[in-house]
Motif scaffolding. Sequence first.
Motif, short mmCIF file in Angstrom:
data_model
loop_
_atom_site.label_atom_id
_atom_site.label_comp_id
_atom_site.label_asym_id
_atom_site.label_seq_id
_atom_site.Cartn_x
_atom_site.Cartn_y
_atom_site.Cartn_z
N TYR A 51 54.50 49.31 54.32
CA TYR A 51 53.54 50.03 53.41
C TYR A 51 52.34 50.96 54.85
O TYR A 51 52.29 50.23 56.41
CB TYR A 51 52.62 49.76 52.26
N TRP A 74 54.69 55.05 50.32
CA TRP A 74 53.67 55.04 49.36
C TRP A 74 52.83 55.92 49.94
O TRP A 74 52.48 55.97 50.82
CB TRP A 74 53.90 53.46 49.11
N ALA A 76 49.24 57.15 48.25
CA ALA A 76 47.86 57.56 47.10
C ALA A 76 47.94 58.08 46.63
O ALA A 76 47.46 58.80 45.18
CB ALA A 76 46.48 57.29 47.30
N LYS A 78 50.76 60.30 46.38
CA LYS A 78 51.56 60.57 45.68
C LYS A 78 50.94 59.37 44.17
O LYS A 78 51.51 59.92 43.19
CB LYS A 78 52.72 59.68 46.28
N GLU A 79 51.09 58.56 44.18
CA GLU A 79 50.94 57.73 42.74
C GLU A 79 50.28 58.40 42.23
O GLU A 79 50.16 58.58 40.91
CB GLU A 79 50.23 56.28 43.53
N GLU A 82 52.39 61.39 40.46
CA GLU A 82 53.15 60.66 39.41
C GLU A 82 52.20 59.99 38.64
O GLU A 82 52.84 60.39 37.40
CB GLU A 82 53.05 59.36 39.63
N ASP A 83 50.93 59.56 38.04
CA ASP A 83 50.03 59.63 37.04
C ASP A 83 49.77 60.96 36.54
O ASP A 83 49.83 60.59 35.29
CB ASP A 83 49.10 58.98 37.56
#
Length: 333
Positions: A51, A74, A76, A78-79, A82-83
């Motif tokens: 990370y 990873w 934030a 990208k997260e 995805e969400d």
Amino acid sequence: MSDNHNSAGGVPTTGHVWDDDLADFVNQPPKWWMLGLTASALWVVIYFIMYPAIPLATNGTFFKGIGLPGTGQWTAIKELAEDQKVLDDVRRPFEDKLKTMTPAAILADEELSKYVERSGKVLFSDNCGGCHGQNGVGTEQVGAKFAVREQGLMAPRLNDDDWLYGGKIDDIHATIAGGRQGMMTAHKDTLSAQQIEDVSKYVLAMSEGRGDSEAAGKKVFMESDCTACHGADAKGIQAMGSANLTDRVWRFDGSIEGIKQTITYGVNSGDANARAAIMPNFTAAGKLSDVDMKKLAVYVYKFGGGQKDEAAAPVAAVEAAPAPEAAPAPEAK
Ligand code: HEC
Ligand code: HEC
């Protein structure tokens, strides 16, 4: 210290013995605890590599040269993406349906209209609330702190059943998609001060249900151009957006001075003192998609003032596009 009487099970002491009874043993911590310690130390290293760890400008700890934020890749952002995708997947079937449906069909579909109400709320506060007030309470209700009020650009209440341009779902949709700009001519050059005074009193009296008490004003109203736009019954003509003058709902200032001002200078008349009333054309503004405008029409309708369309039959027909076979079936039985 040498005499190790107190050692239990052969565990040596540190040599600190008090009162011959109390000794300091050199026990190892339990095995599970040691394993845990080692595992967490190892985890720190793995985490550090995988990370983004030390927050340097180019974010990767080891990989800053090539800009990688850790081998796990990873971030934030990208997260979030995805969400967002998960959310979009939930929404897509609804959004796809909305594209082909008329506002009336959306309104008639309980599930869809609930869905639309939620996103409509956000769209409304972003695009409409500034003029119409949050929840459509109208600018005149909110008071003078609004700059629009100072310009006389007061937007009507949308959560009542009084409509300038009609409160059917298609009327509301047409207003949003095409904009509105009611026009009332100035009368400062066509009527005398006395006539304006009289007709203003008549208008005020009409709203209080005692129009006949103002005979002079009534004469002016009937004989000048008022009826051409407001109708002989003064109830307004929706195609023109001319206000209903017989109710107590005032678009602008409903005091005698306010009414005189409206009649003297008009609305959107080009006169410098005219009242301004411009509902933007949201298609031309290009800020809202077609679906957004349909959502807003349903949302505004659902403020509670929306009017039913008596010719509701075509609504069902549009909505039931795939269902024509389904509909006759029960009759066939
Ligand atoms: C710049 C201010 C402004 C913005 C922004 C605005 N409106 Fe309006 N709206 C007006 C004004 C002013 C009128 C009245 C026009 C007239 O009197 O001719 C109006 C009229 C309307 C009407 C007709 C009301 C009736 O009685 O028939 C509807 C419906 C409406 N607006 C909805 C919306 C929606 C939905 C949005 C957001 C997408 C929006 N408006 C954004 C100023 C605005
Ligand atoms: C060319 C058409 C036209 C003519 C002529 C006209 N009006 Fe109007 N009038 C309108 C429109 C349109 C509105 C509503 C403007 C708006 O809300 O955007 C209006 C609004 C008003 C209002 C404000 C109502 C409110 O709720 O605040 C009054 C009062 C009024 N008219 C009185 C008169 C009188 C009296 C005459 C005749 C002397 C007259 N009008 C002539 C079109 C006209």
